[in-house]
Design an enzyme around this catalytic site. Sequence first.
Site, mmCIF file in Angstrom:
data_model
loop_
_atom_site.group_PDB
_atom_site.id
_atom_site.type_symbol
_atom_site.label_atom_id
_atom_site.label_comp_id
_atom_site.label_asym_id
_atom_site.label_seq_id
_atom_site.Cartn_x
_atom_site.Cartn_y
_atom_site.Cartn_z
ATOM 1 N N ARG A 167 -1.013 10.787 -12.665
ATOM 2 C CA ARG A 167 -0.745 9.636 -12.036
ATOM 3 C C ARG A 167 -0.368 8.681 -13.310
ATOM 4 N NH1 ARG A 167 0.976 5.797 -9.695
ATOM 5 N NH2 ARG A 167 0.391 4.828 -7.849
ATOM 6 N N PHE B 276 1.707 5.544 0.222
ATOM 7 C CA PHE B 276 1.541 6.560 1.322
ATOM 8 C C PHE B 276 0.298 7.044 1.436
ATOM 9 C CE2 PHE B 276 2.264 11.037 2.794
ATOM 10 C CZ PHE B 276 3.092 10.804 3.700
ATOM 11 N N ASN B 277 -0.493 7.273 0.414
ATOM 12 C CA ASN B 277 -1.871 8.177 0.779
ATOM 13 C C ASN B 277 -2.786 7.219 1.082
ATOM 14 O OD1 ASN B 277 -1.270 11.256 0.076
ATOM 15 N ND2 ASN B 277 -0.466 10.071 -1.673
ATOM 16 N N GLU C 23 0.698 -1.193 -0.182
ATOM 17 C CA GLU C 23 0.113 -0.030 0.166
ATOM 18 C C GLU C 23 0.723 1.264 -0.036
ATOM 19 O OE1 GLU C 23 -2.834 -0.250 -0.705
ATOM 20 O OE2 GLU C 23 -3.547 -2.047 0.062
ATOM 21 N N THR D 233 -5.302 7.976 -4.831
ATOM 22 C CA THR D 233 -5.653 8.462 -3.246
ATOM 23 C C THR D 233 -4.699 9.484 -3.180
ATOM 24 O OG1 THR D 233 -3.923 7.043 -2.649
ATOM 25 C CG2 THR D 233 -6.218 6.111 -2.179
ATOM 26 N N PHE D 234 -3.810 9.822 -3.821
ATOM 27 C CA PHE D 234 -2.911 10.982 -4.273
ATOM 28 C C PHE D 234 -3.646 12.294 -4.540
ATOM 29 C CE2 PHE D 234 1.768 12.458 -4.691
ATOM 30 C CZ PHE D 234 1.255 13.808 -5.330
ATOM 31 N N ASP E 25 4.562 18.640 -4.021
ATOM 32 C CA ASP E 25 3.648 18.573 -5.116
ATOM 33 C C ASP E 25 2.106 18.564 -4.487
ATOM 34 O OD1 ASP E 25 5.484 18.606 -7.187
ATOM 35 O OD2 ASP E 25 5.325 16.229 -7.410
HETATM 36 N N1 LIG Z 1 6.344 13.631 -6.204
HETATM 37 C C1 LIG Z 1 5.406 12.874 -6.537
HETATM 38 N N2 LIG Z 1 5.179 11.594 -6.234
HETATM 39 C C2 LIG Z 1 4.138 10.917 -6.796
HETATM 40 C C3 LIG Z 1 3.141 11.571 -7.610
HETATM 41 N N3 LIG Z 1 2.240 10.926 -8.010
HETATM 42 C C4 LIG Z 1 2.369 9.601 -7.448
HETATM 43 N N4 LIG Z 1 3.532 9.801 -6.638
HETATM 44 C C5 LIG Z 1 4.284 8.834 -5.876
HETATM 45 O O1 LIG Z 1 3.756 7.392 -5.956
HETATM 46 C C6 LIG Z 1 2.574 7.199 -4.658
HETATM 47 C C7 LIG Z 1 1.537 6.849 -5.280
HETATM 48 O O2 LIG Z 1 0.905 5.864 -4.272
HETATM 49 P P1 LIG Z 1 -0.397 6.296 -3.256
HETATM 50 O O3 LIG Z 1 0.162 7.464 -2.550
HETATM 51 O O4 LIG Z 1 -0.892 5.026 -2.737
HETATM 52 O O5 LIG Z 1 -1.466 7.105 -4.283
HETATM 53 P P2 LIG Z 1 -2.329 6.241 -5.688
HETATM 54 O O6 LIG Z 1 -1.718 5.019 -5.950
HETATM 55 O O7 LIG Z 1 -2.072 7.250 -6.755
HETATM 56 O O8 LIG Z 1 -3.594 6.056 -4.906
HETATM 57 C C8 LIG Z 1 2.804 8.541 -4.094
HETATM 58 O O9 LIG Z 1 2.769 8.188 -2.520
HETATM 59 C C9 LIG Z 1 4.343 9.179 -4.281
HETATM 60 O O10 LIG Z 1 5.197 8.538 -3.657
HETATM 61 C C10 LIG Z 1 3.237 12.932 -8.099
HETATM 62 O O11 LIG Z 1 2.564 13.568 -8.763
HETATM 63 N N5 LIG Z 1 4.457 13.630 -7.446
HETATM 64 MG MG LIG Z 2 -1.560 3.229 -4.140
#
Ligand SMILES: Nc1nc2c(ncn2[C@@H]2O[C@H](COP(=O)(O)OP(=O)(O)O)[C@@H](O)[C@H]2O)c(=O)[nH]1
Ligand SMILES: [Mg+2]
Length: 442
Positions: free
Chosen positions: A307, A69-70, A67, A401-402, A384
């Site tokens: 994304r 971060f978000n 899983e 989730t981001f 960001d």
């Molecule tokens: N710096 C940056 N990192 C991103 C961006 N989009 C995704 N990430 C990275 O990819 C991860 C995506 O995982 P998550 O937080 O679960 O969000 P989700 O997968 O889009 O629902 C983020 O936590 C970041 O580490 C972005 O626009 N900028």
């Molecule tokens: Mg994710």
Amino acid sequence: MAIKRGFVFPFQRTLRRYLVLICIIFALKLASASVEEAFRAGQSTLSQVAAASRDVRYLLYDVNPPEGFNLRRDVYIRMASLLKTLRKEGDWVLVLPPWGRLYHWQSPDIHQVRIPWGEFFSITSLQANIPVIEYEEFLAESGGPFIDQILVLQSYAEGWTDGKWEEKVHERPCIEQLMYSRDKQGYYRGWFWGYEETRALNATCLSAQGHASMLAPMLQNKITATSVMLDRAEAVLHDHYAGKDYWDTRRSMVFAKHLRIIADEFRATFLNSTDKEDQTLYNEDWTRIKNKLGSSRGGPYLGVHLRRKDFIWGHREDVPSLKGAVKKIHSLLMKLKLEMVFVATDADGEELAKLKRMLPEMVRYEPSWEDLELLKDGGVAIIDQWICAHARYFIGTSVSTFSFRIHEEREILGFDPKTTYNRFCGDDESGCEQPTHWKIVY
Ligand SMILES: Nc1nc2c(ncn2[C@@H]2O[C@H](COP(=O)(O)OP(=O)(O)O)[C@@H](O)[C@H]2O)c(=O)[nH]1
Ligand SMILES: [Mg+2]
Ligand SMILES: *[C@@H]1O[C@H](CO)[C@@H](O)[C@H](O)[C@H]1NC(C)=O
Ligand SMILES: *[C@@H]1O[C@H](CO)[C@@H](O)[C@H](O)[C@H]1NC(C)=O
């Protein structure tokens, strides 16, 4: 409620300091440590005495490794609800699970484990909602790297009996093999956020289906351990998604000040965006922020979250091609009469180069290696998000989730929902339902 807690907890801390003093005097007089204390000899016997005098119990948790971060931020909200329920009958504290080894944190050569929450969030803001401590504080306060009981959450082996879904929780044999193994002394060893010396005294499984607070009676009445860790905590649902308690906790998740400062400086320098001109009212004390929807204007730029990576590998029909996304960005800039576009994306090198060719005017936050080492991938992602949260208009990616966390940030700042709940459509997507507007309950 939140305001009241905000004042109660610092007071408890002061009270605790007095208790520590009194306890030291007694402890010195008696000078006889219990067997338990000898066993757990740590550096911090003083706070042990203080903790013991409070009968404090610790709730720890962890989330399924893949899983991101978000989603983990979302699981924190569920655990905070559980903690509030537990605190109706005891002095429970939530131990913040250190950050590390996240799949998306792929920057090479930087150390990204055992990261305390304070590097990403304002701890005093979290504490104005519920009592929380960092894992290292737990180690010092509880007397060493021991967790009394791990409860691994799992579903029911038999599934939903007669297809009927009901809320329930039972101690059950583990269905899958435990992610913990026993060492020579019989202790349970496992990942523990990269703290190799940590061990658990017991690990069992809990079949659970339902909302987080449903676990409270079990933890209050059946489990007597002082420190209890819920693993696979994402298995329980929100008590009440987008209700008052949800929003109290969400509002308390204020980004760490150093990250906000860097993002604000970037806004001012490259996007002509300041809180004053943008009419974004802000207060370091989240309990005092109650902005009317539509009161914030935002900086003169379009905020984009694009994304990529795992979102395009599956050829999802709700995620656009780069070409499709750029077309939409150009049409939005025209419609909104904006000239600047800030892009947050996790696109890989090849895609990024392509994007730069198609959208040369885009502004991105690109940290130097030194900054990256300091802020880490997690801090850069927050910067960001904070910049996107201050844009005049935001468009994100479907079911990311981001992007969702950016929606919430903008809701807190008081943007017109029309400028927030927008997402890209897939090139050939029919329908393309836009994100839901979740109103804050104050
Ligand atoms: N710096 C940056 N990192 C991103 C961006 N989009 C995704 N990430 C990275 O990819 C991860 C995506 O995982 P998550 O937080 O679960 O969000 P989700 O997968 O889009 O629902 C983020 O936590 C970041 O580490 C972005 O626009 N900028
Ligand atoms: Mg994710
Ligand atoms: C481990 O925990 C389970 C569940 O609470 C309990 O039944 C069992 O007695 C514990 N085992 C030990 C060795 O404490
Ligand atoms: C920045 O914004 C201010 C007010 O919003 C405006 O007067 C000024 O012209 C802008 N500067 C640039 C360089 O766009």
